[in-house]
Design a protein around this motif. Structure first.
Motif, PDB file in Angstrom:
ATOM      1  N   PRO A  26       0.824  -1.212   0.000  1.00 31.45           N
ATOM      2  CA  PRO A  26       0.000   0.000   0.000  1.00 31.45           C
ATOM      3  C   PRO A  26       0.856   1.259   0.000  1.00 31.45           C
ATOM      4  O   PRO A  26       2.026   1.236   0.414  1.00 31.45           O
ATOM      5  CB  PRO A  26      -0.808  -0.127   1.302  1.00 31.45           C
ATOM      6  CG  PRO A  26      -0.815  -1.577   1.613  1.00 31.45           C
ATOM      7  CD  PRO A  26       0.506  -2.096   1.127  1.00 31.45           C
TER       8      PRO A  26
ATOM      9  N   TYR B 160      -3.119  -4.631  -5.403  1.00 28.34           N
ATOM     10  CA  TYR B 160      -4.542  -4.863  -5.145  1.00 28.34           C
ATOM     11  C   TYR B 160      -5.247  -5.297  -6.420  1.00 28.34           C
ATOM     12  O   TYR B 160      -6.008  -6.274  -6.421  1.00 28.34           O
ATOM     13  CB  TYR B 160      -5.166  -3.587  -4.579  1.00 28.34           C
ATOM     14  CG  TYR B 160      -6.670  -3.529  -4.648  1.00 28.34           C
ATOM     15  CD1 TYR B 160      -7.452  -4.125  -3.661  1.00 28.34           C
ATOM     16  CD2 TYR B 160      -7.312  -2.870  -5.697  1.00 28.34           C
ATOM     17  CE1 TYR B 160      -8.841  -4.063  -3.723  1.00 28.34           C
ATOM     18  CE2 TYR B 160      -8.693  -2.809  -5.762  1.00 28.34           C
ATOM     19  CZ  TYR B 160      -9.452  -3.405  -4.786  1.00 28.34           C
ATOM     20  OH  TYR B 160     -10.825  -3.346  -4.849  1.00 28.34           O
TER      21      TYR B 160
ATOM     22  N   LEU C 179     -10.734  -2.325   1.093  1.00 28.96           N
ATOM     23  CA  LEU C 179     -10.626  -0.885   0.848  1.00 28.96           C
ATOM     24  C   LEU C 179     -10.913  -0.060   2.094  1.00 28.96           C
ATOM     25  O   LEU C 179     -10.628   1.143   2.112  1.00 28.96           O
ATOM     26  CB  LEU C 179     -11.575  -0.481  -0.285  1.00 28.96           C
ATOM     27  CG  LEU C 179     -11.262  -1.093  -1.661  1.00 28.96           C
ATOM     28  CD1 LEU C 179     -12.252  -0.609  -2.703  1.00 28.96           C
ATOM     29  CD2 LEU C 179      -9.835  -0.758  -2.084  1.00 28.96           C
TER      30      LEU C 179
ATOM     31  N   PHE D  90      -6.960   0.192   3.373  1.00 26.40           N
ATOM     32  CA  PHE D  90      -5.885   0.813   2.594  1.00 26.40           C
ATOM     33  C   PHE D  90      -6.447   1.279   1.262  1.00 26.40           C
ATOM     34  O   PHE D  90      -7.532   0.859   0.841  1.00 26.40           O
ATOM     35  CB  PHE D  90      -4.713  -0.158   2.373  1.00 26.40           C
ATOM     36  CG  PHE D  90      -5.107  -1.471   1.758  1.00 26.40           C
ATOM     37  CD1 PHE D  90      -5.356  -1.581   0.388  1.00 26.40           C
ATOM     38  CD2 PHE D  90      -5.229  -2.615   2.543  1.00 26.40           C
ATOM     39  CE1 PHE D  90      -5.715  -2.792  -0.177  1.00 26.40           C
ATOM     40  CE2 PHE D  90      -5.596  -3.827   1.979  1.00 26.40           C
ATOM     41  CZ  PHE D  90      -5.832  -3.914   0.611  1.00 26.40           C
ATOM     42  N   GLU D  91      -5.686   2.150   0.591  1.00 26.86           N
ATOM     43  CA  GLU D  91      -6.059   2.655  -0.723  1.00 26.86           C
ATOM     44  C   GLU D  91      -5.642   1.656  -1.809  1.00 26.86           C
ATOM     45  O   GLU D  91      -4.667   0.921  -1.631  1.00 26.86           O
ATOM     46  CB  GLU D  91      -5.388   4.008  -0.973  1.00 26.86           C
ATOM     47  CG  GLU D  91      -5.812   5.097  -0.010  1.00 26.86           C
ATOM     48  CD  GLU D  91      -5.096   6.396  -0.287  1.00 26.86           C
ATOM     49  OE1 GLU D  91      -4.334   6.446  -1.284  1.00 26.86           O
ATOM     50  OE2 GLU D  91      -5.291   7.352   0.480  1.00 26.86           O
ATOM     51  N   PRO D  92      -6.357   1.635  -2.918  1.00 29.85           N
ATOM     52  CA  PRO D  92      -5.992   0.700  -3.998  1.00 29.85           C
ATOM     53  C   PRO D  92      -4.584   0.977  -4.530  1.00 29.85           C
ATOM     54  O   PRO D  92      -4.143   2.118  -4.593  1.00 29.85           O
ATOM     55  CB  PRO D  92      -7.052   0.967  -5.070  1.00 29.85           C
ATOM     56  CG  PRO D  92      -8.181   1.608  -4.359  1.00 29.85           C
ATOM     57  CD  PRO D  92      -7.574   2.393  -3.231  1.00 29.85           C
TER      58      PRO D  92
END
Length: 402
Positions: free
Chosen positions: A20, A304, A295, A298-300
């Motif tokens: 991430p 991912y 999600l 964490f952010e994509p």
């Protein structure tokens, strides 16, 4: 080895690709007493495991599977061996197993076209795997899948993420990996690598290409999920797959042993477990967790999308195999038994050995004539319905015909 690792770290194992945003490999350090953080170099241990699996399989099939096949009464069909012919053998190995130049081969060998076709039919049957070979392959897979499922279930049933999918992502990616889960990963990776290496010598089935795609996707999925520390959700993926496979392999074993009743029962159990785990648990529990639930933590990032793409490839294969299984279930429900495995062996179907011999053989001509007459009689009987439906028009024209 140091320069190779440096190149891999610079171009492939970049933290911004597989972790991430804002997380680096140096940030993934935990207390050694809690476990260890996965490293890409750990995957190298799967190579000796792969070779060990191939060696164990060879020993297992000879020492355990073959005697077990004799105990269960597995019978191999007696096949007519093709007569030694160097020219035909060379064409068979280097050109094609289905001759397209029958007339040329006939001139070169001084044999009739019918005898050329008969030779190739016998030669193809020689190369087809025997029931004992297929039984040994199914037995080896059955033992591994069963043991893998038991080991995986026993190591996961007490973990929090087994019951709550949100636990797969709490603290990600700084999640220590227990020794049991580490070896679970390495054994699964080594086994699927051995299957991929042996796929050219194993029994070929109608879904051969799908099997190769499945093995490759599984290997990438296991390797990537380990390096990116998707170990928690990865163990769930492996457990879901192992939960039904040993039922299928055991049904195959009993099919080759001609224990039809038990085979059909195990196949129905396999179908139920497969459809539930692959079409319900996998998409709505595992894939939903990786696509949606993750999600919240964490952010994509690239890893991912890559991980979820592999999971969707597996799900597409699940749907393909579910279609084949439902066809078999349909046959079972309306015919009373499983007529034929929809994933049946591509090279295992025997060709008819009782073909008519060359017409030039005087002694066989009478046999050929009797056989032809019999087939014509059967054809005439099959046309009775058509004759009855047109009886009125025939009767109306009968006086003129006389």
């Amino acid at each position: 080895m140091d320069w190779m690792e440096a190149v891999l770290n610079e171009w492939i194992w970049r933290a911004d690709l597989w972790l991430p945003p804002g997380t680096g490999w140096e940030d993934m350090e935990v207390d050694p007493e809690q476990g260890h953080i996965p490293r890409p170099r750990d995957l190298t241990y799967s190579v000796p495991l792969t070779l060990a699996f191939i060696a164990c399989r060879c020993v297992f099939e000879r020492v355990v599977a073959v005697p077990l096949s004799r105990l269960l009464g597995v019978k191999d069909r007696v096949r007519v061996r093709a007569v030694a012919n160097p020219k035909l053998e060379a064409y068979y190995k280097h050109n094609s197993r289905q001759p397209s130049e029958v007339s040329n081969l006939s001139k070169q060998c001084g044999l009739s076209q019918r005898k050329i076709q008969t030779w190739f039919r016998h030669r193809r049957n020689q190369d087809r795997p025997t029931n004992t070979t297929k039984f040994c392959e199914a037995t080896w897979r059955f033992v591994f899948y069963l043991l893998s499922f038991i080991v995986g279930l026993s190591s996961l049933i007490k973990t929090p993420w087994f019951w709550d999918s949100r636990e797969c992502w709490k603290g990600y990616p700084k999640q220590p990996v227990a020794d049991a889960h580490y070896w679970y990963y390495m054994l699964e990776l080594g086994f699927y690598l051995s299957l991929l290496l042996c796929v050219s010598v194993d029994v070929k089935r109608k879904d051969f290409r799908e099997q190769v795609i499945h093995h490759i996707a599984t290997i990438f999925l296991i390797g990537f999920s380990y390096c990116s520390n998707y170990v928690r959700v990865g163990t769930l993926v492996m457990l879901v797959h192992d939960s039904s496979d040993f039922f299928l392999e055991s049904a195959k074993m009993l099919h080759y042993a001609e224990l039809t009743c038990i085979c059909d029962t195990l196949f129905v159990i396999f179908a139920v477990v497969f459809l539930f785990t692959r079409l319900v648990v996998f998409p709505f529990r595992v894939v939903h967790s990786t696509l949606i639930v993750s999600l919240d933590f964490f952010e994509p990032f690239f890893g991912y999308y890559f991980f979820n793409a592999l999971l969707l490839v597996l799900q597409a294969l699940h749907i393909f195999w579910a279609y084949l299984i439902l066809r078999m279930v349909y046959k079972f429900a309306f015919a009373g038994k499983v007529e034929k495995d929809e994933r049946s062996d591509e090279e295992s179907e025997e060709e008819d050995e009782q073909e008519l011999e060359d017409e030039g053989d005087g002694g066989n001509w009478e046999l050929s004539k009797d056989s032809i007459n019999t087939k014509l009689a059967i054809l005439a009987n099959n046309c009775v319905l058509n004759n009855l439906t047109s009886q009125r028009s025939i009767n109306s024209r009968l006086p003129k015909a006389r």
